[in-house]
Scaffold this motif. Sequence first.
Motif, PDB file in Angstrom:
ATOM      1  N   VAL A   1       0.815   1.301   3.956  1.00 36.74           N
ATOM      2  CA  VAL A   1       1.434   2.133   5.079  1.00 36.74           C
ATOM      3  C   VAL A   1       0.223   3.072   5.358  1.00 36.74           C
ATOM      4  N   ALA A   2      -0.290   3.927   4.556  1.00 43.13           N
ATOM      5  CA  ALA A   2      -1.196   4.671   4.609  1.00 43.13           C
ATOM      6  C   ALA A   2      -2.651   4.198   5.238  1.00 43.13           C
ATOM      7  N   ALA A   3      -2.932   3.200   4.606  1.00 40.41           N
ATOM      8  CA  ALA A   3      -4.197   2.187   5.453  1.00 40.41           C
ATOM      9  C   ALA A   3      -3.728   2.046   6.768  1.00 40.41           C
ATOM     10  N   ALA A   4      -2.598   1.612   6.929  1.00 41.82           N
ATOM     11  CA  ALA A   4      -2.331   1.101   8.472  1.00 41.82           C
ATOM     12  C   ALA A   4      -2.407   2.486   9.329  1.00 41.82           C
ATOM     13  N   HIS A   5      -1.822   3.507   8.973  1.00 45.44           N
ATOM     14  CA  HIS A   5      -1.819   4.854   9.604  1.00 45.44           C
ATOM     15  C   HIS A   5      -3.297   5.100   9.911  1.00 45.44           C
ATOM     16  N   ARG A   6      -4.179   4.767   8.737  1.00 51.71           N
ATOM     17  CA  ARG A   6      -5.778   5.219   8.961  1.00 51.71           C
ATOM     18  C   ARG A   6      -6.107   4.481  10.072  1.00 51.71           C
ATOM     19  N   ALA A   7      -6.038   3.229  10.182  1.00 52.47           N
ATOM     20  CA  ALA A   7      -6.704   2.120  11.112  1.00 52.47           C
ATOM     21  C   ALA A   7      -6.014   2.288  12.328  1.00 52.47           C
ATOM     22  N   TRP A   8      -4.723   2.733  12.607  1.00 47.90           N
ATOM     23  CA  TRP A   8      -4.279   3.282  13.933  1.00 47.90           C
ATOM     24  C   TRP A   8      -4.862   4.495  14.362  1.00 47.90           C
ATOM     25  N   ARG A   9      -5.097   5.531  13.587  1.00 48.63           N
ATOM     26  CA  ARG A   9      -5.577   6.742  13.988  1.00 48.63           C
ATOM     27  C   ARG A   9      -7.039   6.620  14.371  1.00 48.63           C
TER      28      ARG A   9
ATOM     29  N   SER B   1       3.183   9.948   9.803  1.00 46.88           N
ATOM     30  CA  SER B   1       1.842  10.486   9.157  1.00 46.88           C
ATOM     31  C   SER B   1       1.678   9.240   8.234  1.00 46.88           C
ATOM     32  N   ALA B   2       0.486   9.514   7.492  1.00 54.07           N
ATOM     33  CA  ALA B   2       0.296   8.351   6.549  1.00 54.07           C
ATOM     34  C   ALA B   2       1.217   8.031   5.624  1.00 54.07           C
ATOM     35  N   SER B   3       2.313   8.810   5.391  1.00 57.91           N
ATOM     36  CA  SER B   3       3.236   8.752   4.481  1.00 57.91           C
ATOM     37  C   SER B   3       4.306   7.922   5.138  1.00 57.91           C
ATOM     38  N   GLY B   4       4.457   7.610   6.437  1.00 59.09           N
ATOM     39  CA  GLY B   4       5.467   6.954   6.935  1.00 59.09           C
ATOM     40  C   GLY B   4       6.085   7.558   8.102  1.00 59.09           C
ATOM     41  N   ILE B   5       7.373   6.857   8.321  1.00 60.33           N
ATOM     42  CA  ILE B   5       7.933   7.585   9.793  1.00 60.33           C
ATOM     43  C   ILE B   5       9.373   7.983   9.241  1.00 60.33           C
ATOM     44  N   ASP B   6       9.450   8.389   7.786  1.00 60.45           N
ATOM     45  CA  ASP B   6      10.755   8.897   7.363  1.00 60.45           C
ATOM     46  C   ASP B   6      10.423  10.371   6.830  1.00 60.45           C
ATOM     47  N   ARG B   7      11.624  10.975   6.716  1.00 66.00           N
ATOM     48  CA  ARG B   7      11.607  12.245   5.828  1.00 66.00           C
ATOM     49  C   ARG B   7      12.528  11.868   4.763  1.00 66.00           C
ATOM     50  N   VAL B   8      12.110  12.374   3.523  1.00 71.09           N
ATOM     51  CA  VAL B   8      12.886  12.132   2.273  1.00 71.09           C
ATOM     52  C   VAL B   8      13.295  13.699   1.683  1.00 71.09           C
TER      53      VAL B   8
END
Length: 563
Positions: A167-175, A413-420
């Motif tokens: 997910v972090a890699a996909a977020h970097r690619a998107w950004r 964020s690079a951590s995803g679309i959730d808050r934990v």
Amino acid sequence: MLVSLTIRDVVLIERLSLSFRKGLCALTGETGAGKSILLDALGLALGARAESGLVRHGADQAAVTAEFELSGDHPAFAILKEQGLDADSGDGSAGYQTLVIRRTVNTDGRSRAWVNDQPVGVGLLKTLGAELVEVHGQFDTHGLLNPQTHRSVLDAYAGLSAQAAQVAAAHRAWRQVEDARHSAAADIARARSEEEYLRHAVAELDALAPKAGEEEELSETRAVLMHREKLVDGMNAAYAELSGDRGVERALSSAIRTLSRIAERAGGTLDPVIAALDRAATEAGEAIAALQAVSSGVDMDPRALEKLEERLFALRAAARKHGVGVDALAALREEMAGRLLLIEDQGDLLAKLAKEAEQARTAFHKAAEMLGAARREAAGRLDVAVAAELAPLKMEKAKFRTLVEPVDESEWSASGIDRVAFQVATNPGSPPGALNKIASGGELARFMLALKVVLAQTSTVGTLVFDEVDTGIGGAVAAAVGERLETLGHGLQVLVVTHSPQVAARGAVHLKVQKSQKGEQVTTGVAELDGDERREEIARMLSGATVTAEARAAADSLIAGRG
């Protein structure tokens, strides 16, 4: 894990060296004996705030040294490597490395720190400390009580680290695509605002048609034209000397003819001479021809110099205008023309980047949704596991909940679309809230204990410290706390400051903190208890100031019950 702690001149401690090993270590002693001083000293080594009040009265400096033995792949060594520091002290046993942290505090409150004898800042010390030791007390605001850690804790518990990395890699690619799109849009906007200037500048440069290397060529030609009359006069004089009635060609030809007539009578001795003269004649002819070419090439037009200087000065003026060298004008023209093309092609480029950005966003969102689903499933399992630990701790009415909820896109964020977030409700019917805001001191410590038992195998921190986790409990609850601390000690190093005999009896190691007085000086010391000494201390904890036979028997029973 922590293997030794050396303390010098900290509050009531004059000199103290402690050794530790894996398992549960219980620290006991009467109230005010100085147990908190030990934790303050350890905290100092781990980057806690330094205060002048820590320095023992009459001493110039307090010092603490903590030695850890860690696996070679421990995160602490990666942190040191990132800072360009040597990570290996070379003292560890096979497969392990030793990390030695030393910190001093002066009476003015100033402190210094070293890691493996290399000076470091307190900020780095704090970062390292978070990877080495977790301290759980009634007033913690870090570790599991920090909501920022809950997402990574849940991922580690559920084994989602690899999926989270994707997910972090996909977020970097998107950004990256989004950044490229914003950058292109900014370039286009800037170019559009400069369009009139660019078109004018490109037209000027097209009319000038600069060429790389042209300035040097023009400068050399200018130098020739500025001295052309002297040059031509000199070349004409040289030509006359070489090709006149007494010229070198005539002289060489005459000499060759004369020697050729007598060469046969010289027995071949004149052949090399004739050959050399022949070569000289050839070279002389070529030199005369070259001299003629150079002489005829000199432009004698009176306006030639003026035209050349106009060209040279025009090139230099254009270079000054654009702030580049003359030889860079051609490249500048191409760059400006490219910016004009960008304006013309802007629609296609932005549409292409927008499409790529949307595709990258979709890929990230899909991966993040899958990760979120896995987190929610894991959250349910975690809640059940923690609930099972709460019941024996006499908190069966308390509820623990792992909240996993989506956030607005602005918070992705690079951590995803959730808050934990870990939440608790300590009373039936009350709404759950933040862990560190809902639970009282004693409840908080037990929540932390329950969580750590469940999460014991997922943390890289090898040393846990519980400060008075047994506050306000006794009997069966205290026994349950001791049992769980002992269970934690099977896989980790656990240090517990306790007033509970049920907890102390579970320790694999029992350290007693006590005060002693010499004259007017009071100092704190630590003794490792074993056998009768340990029974006597636990009996004291059971019965108070007067130790009875019944208390000793109860102490024996508690010690015998240790698993």
